[in-house]
Design an enzyme around this catalytic site. Structure first.
Site, PDB file in Angstrom:
ATOM      1  N   TYR A 170      -4.369   0.083   9.662  1.00 34.71           N
ATOM      2  CA  TYR A 170      -4.075  -0.328   8.286  1.00 34.71           C
ATOM      3  C   TYR A 170      -2.605  -0.069   7.956  1.00 34.71           C
ATOM      4  CZ  TYR A 170      -4.418  -0.702   3.211  1.00 34.71           C
ATOM      5  OH  TYR A 170      -4.235  -1.067   1.913  1.00 34.71           O
ATOM      6  N   SER A 192       0.844  -1.190   0.000  1.00 33.53           N
ATOM      7  CA  SER A 192       0.000   0.000   0.000  1.00 33.53           C
ATOM      8  C   SER A 192       0.881   1.242   0.000  1.00 33.53           C
ATOM      9  CB  SER A 192      -0.882   0.008   1.249  1.00 33.53           C
ATOM     10  OG  SER A 192      -1.467   1.287   1.409  1.00 33.53           O
TER      11      SER A 192
END
Ligand code: ZN
Length: 659
Positions: free
Chosen positions: A556, A543
């Site tokens: 996250y 990510s």
């Protein structure tokens, strides 16, 4: 065997080829009559050309079409008179024959007509049906097969000894048919090959085929050779059946072949019982049910797992027969396409999952043929010379010279986690497109049915559960033989929360899914990746939050960063096993289930942008789609990244904070 003819169904097939298409499909539906492109049918029609002249046209099944799914376009029109005349030539090589057939087609772009076209042309009947029926093969491969065939059919069929399909067979039949045929003749049996039926209309020709095959079945039943039981036999307890054992076998076969192969293990009742018979050697090593199968199956299966010994035997077979051949032959790879192993059962191998499935189905029928012939007094395969003649036929050798290179990942297996949607789903497409067989894991049970094709296997799996991962891998490895490429894509994005508000549960579940689940999958796959014929590859879908975390996304960002470190350590530890691991960091991929129209609109509004501007809010002002990420993931497993491990590549259109 029953006729499947149905008036209402037949009525749906209009046009001059309608009835021909319909009954061809009926034959194709029954696997005991034809398998995979086997068998062929034809019809002779009288048609007017552009000048109003009447011409006799033979419509015959074109190569590349399966009877079960054939359409009118699958029948190739050829000039009947000319093709029939070819049968009278004193000699014609098979490549010349193919040339003559291809230059006497009456529709540009039609598929090449079947190599049995001349045979159809010389038979004086409008409709001709031809199958390789199991029952007829069983009888003709038993002792005194020809006598038995004559006993069953009397003067109803013309009997032809085994001659390889091609010009010589057609020319022989052209001479022999008129000699043997009488007023009661309704068919022709080609010993150890198949059976023809014919008639003035599609239905009568088809139903005669059913009748002729039924007569062979009834004969077998009368001789107590129809019902051949398969005693359930359990493998002896012991090693040899683990995922790693299967992957080792696949590696050995692939190394021998010189390219990666898909391997399928079948421990079903019939195949496994056959593999465990005490007389499996005697029954399995003689040859195929009909020489045609050799192209897919090689002349005999491997017994056990000693690939080197098998290759030695195959080389001997090649040298023995190629020495006698008129032209120089190029040896094919010596890897087995089938193995009979007491612990595993039956093992099929092929260049693609489809090839492997075909091998499996051919052998499933071969066992019926062998055991019934055995029950009639002893299974006898044709002399291996005939098998060699087909395997090394000029036309097959020519195909080798013409064959281009297959897609990059042909014969390889990719495993994608979170494969039912978004980036994972796009990854499945990207790997399938490159020729890989793909295992898709997802929590969503829809995964099982997302792609209905032999090179995809979807399994419902909770990746936080080690038992479920192992079970899914067990099944997947039995299906394809191993795992060469792993795409770690599954992940969750907890709803936005500032650090002081994050519930412990939400933190833990981000860590469980985004970090620990990937660790579990990597651990379970390590032994398989190590055995990958071209080296194991892992792609981590990371990510942008790894290099540039976002406020409100602590769980996250932290979990993806932990995954990133895991990948870097894996690069250090697993390089010695030939496994490379690279990460890519996508950002703002909006064509996923996460991003509904409403969410997108509200996010855009929060930044005072239109949805369009929001989607392209990056340096390049471009939109990043799931497909873009998937294509990069696939390329990272390919030749471009062959010398790269531990790389981290952004796929985000350019992000100022990452730059
Ligand atoms: Zn045939």
């Amino acid at each position: 065997m029953k006729s499947l003819w149905n008036d209402a169904e037949a009525a749906q097939f209009a046009g001059p080829l309608g009835p021909r298409v319909y009954t061809s499909r009926l034959l194709g539906r029954d696997r005991s009559l034809v398998l995979h492109g086997g068998g062929n049918t034809s019809v002779k029609l009288r048609e007017k050309n552009l000048f109003g002249d009447e011409e006799d046209v033979l419509y015959v099944k074109g190569s590349g079409w399966d009877l079960e799914t054939i359409e009118p376009a699958g029948f190739t029109p050829v000039a009947l008179g000319y093709v029939r005349k070819l049968a009278g030539l004193a000699q014609l090589s098979d490549p010349q024959m193919v040339n003559e057939l291809n230059t006497h087609m009456l529709r540009a772009g039609a598929p090449s007509p079947s190599v049995e076209t001349i045979l159809h042309a010389i038979l004086p009947h409008k409709y001709v049906d031809h199958t390789h029926a199991d029952a007829v093969l069983s009888v003709s491969n038993a002792p005194e097969g020809e006598k038995r065939i004559r006993e069953i059919y009397g003067e109803r069929v013309v009997v032809i000894p085994y001659i390889m399909a091609g010009f010589d067979l057609a020319a022989y039949c052209a001479r022999e048919f008129p000699k043997q045929a009488g007023k009661n003749t309704v068919g022709m049996v080609l010993l150890s090959h198949g059976v023809f039926s014919f008639g003035p209309d599609a239905r009568s020709s088809y139903e005669l085929m059913i009748e002729l095959v039924s007569m062979a079945e009834e004969y077998l039943a009368r001789k107590k050779a129809w019902q051949v039981g398969f005693s359930r036999s359990e493998p002896e307890p012991g090693p040899g059946r683990s995922r790693e054992d299967i992957a080792k076998l696949r590696r050995a076969m692939s190394d021998q072949a010189g390219f990666p192969m898909i391997v399928k293990v079948n421990d079903g009742e019939k195949l496994a019982a056959f593999a465990r018979r005490p007389d499996v050697d005697k029954l399995s090593q003689q040859g195929p049910a009909t020489p045609d199968h050799v192209i897919r199956t090689k002349p005999f299966p491997m017994l056990g797992r000693d690939v080197a010994t098998y290759a030695g035997r195959y080389r001997e077979y090649f040298e023995r027969f190629s020495a006698k051949a008129k032209e120089k032959k190029t040896m094919l790879d010596a890897a087995p396409r089938m193995a009979l192993d007491p612990a595993l059962g039956f093992v099929a191998a092929g260049r693609t999952a489809k090839d492997t499935a075909i091998v499996e189905e051919l052998y499933d029928h071969t066992i019926d043929v062998i055991l019934r012939a055995e029950a009639l007094g002893g299974w006898r395969a044709l002399d291996q010379q005939h098998t060699f003649d087909i395997e090394y036929w000029d036309l097959e050798q020519a195909k080798l010279r013409k064959a281009g290179s297959p897609p990059a990942f042909t014969g390889e297996v990719a495993l994608v986690t979170g494969a039912a949607s978004g980036i994972g789903k796009a990854c499945v497409e990207s790997f399938l497109k490159r020729g890989a067989a793909v295992i898709g894991l997802d929590r969503n049970p829809a995964i099982a049915g997302l792609w209905r094709r032999p090179d995809f296997f979807g399994v419902t799996c909770d990746l936080t559960n080690q038992q479920e991962i192992r079970k899914a891998l067990d099944e997947a490895v039995r299906r394809f033989g191993g795992v060469d490429m792993l795409v770690l894509n599954a992940g969750i994005f907890p709803s936005s929360q500032s650090i002081q508000e994050i519930p412990a549960e939400s933190w833990r579940s981000a860590m469980a899914v985004n970090v620990e689940a990937n660790l579990l999958v990597m651990q379970a796959c390590h032994a398989l990746l190590r055995l990958a014929p071209r080296g194991g590859r892992i792609v981590v879908i990371g990510s942008k939050n790894v290099p540039a975390p976002g406020p409100g996304a602590a769980a996250y960002s932290a979990s993806k960063a932990a995954l990133n470190q895991l990948a870097r350590v894996a690069a250090l530890e697993w390089a010695k096993d030939g496994i490379r691991i690279n990460s890519l960091h996508p950002n703002a991929v909006y064509d996923t289930a996460l991003w509904t129209e409403e969410v997108l609109a509200s996010r855009a509004k929060a930044y005072n942008l239109t949805v369009e501007q929001y989607k392209k809010n990056n340096l390049l002002r471009t939109e990043v789609a799931s497909k873009d990420v998937a294509e990069l993931a696939a390329e990272m497993c390919g030749a471009l990244f062959a010398k790269t491990t531990a790389a981290q590549v952004p796929v985000d259109g350019g992000n100022e904070r990452v730059v």
